[in-house]
Design an enzyme around this catalytic site. Structure first.
Site: not given
Length: 204
Positions: A81, A85-86
């Protein structure tokens, strides 16, 4: 308040998953997801200094042990997940390895970067992202709820100002997401978050 901090290694998680009613091949999919998460996150750490994989495995543990989720696409998305984003991973890269459903779930729970500079711009972008999750499919909401449980179950280890802000954010945006799921899974998440809210009521 039930805690989900036992699955600190994939070996521990795998041993418990083998005893669960997963479909044939699902464990192999999750093993590939963990390997991909390790590859993409690399040496990234949690604020505590622990390997980032621990957060991903906690999220998986919440879904399996707590919410009794057996859908492998939801479980794989939970492990992956944060990769878009990271890390340098893209939604297309996730889709190439794990298919369009997992990629869509990861995309839903990926917070977009702030368009402006400064703390206020970042907080506004975060609020907009959390509001948008109301429109997400139940499967994506399920991943987000498990992700947040991993983050808030040890909220008392964070700095006081962060605790108060994160508590308010969770009550404002995350609890309604749990209540929006009409099935037994939603009831479980709602019950857990209400227990958590009582535990940290002094922050309200």
């Amino acid at each position: 308040m039930e805690m989900f901090t036992d699955w600190r290694t994939w070996e521990r998680a795998r041993a418990e998953l083998q005893a669960r009613p997963l479909a044939a091949g699902d464990l192999e999919v999750l093993e590939r997801a963990v390997a991909a998460a390790r590859r993409w996150h690399g040496s990234q750490q949690r604020p505590s200094g622990a390997p980032y994989l621990e957060h991903l495995l906690e999220t998986l543990e919440v879904l399996v042990r707590g919410a009794q989720v057996t859908d492998v696409e939801i479980l794989a998305a939970a492990v992956l997940h944060d990769v878009v984003e990271d890390t340098e991973a893209t939604v297309s890269a996730v889709e190439a390895e794990f298919g369009p459903v997992v990629a869509e779930l990861v995309d839903w729970v990926t917070a977009p970067p702030a368009t402006g500079r400064g703390r206020q711009a970042k907080r506004a972008a975060k609020a907009a992202y959390l509001r948008r999750l109301r429109e997400a499919p139940p499967e994506a909401i399920t991943v987000k709820l498990a992700d947040r449980i991993s983050n808030v179950q040890t909220l008392d280890r964070m700095p006081p100002d962060f605790q108060r802000r994160y508590y308010a954010e969770t009550v404002t945006y995350i609890l309604p997401l749990a209540q929006s799921l009409p099935d037994a899974r939603g009831r479980w998440f709602t019950g857990w978050y209400e227990s958590w809210r009582r535990h940290f009521a002094h922050l309200g």
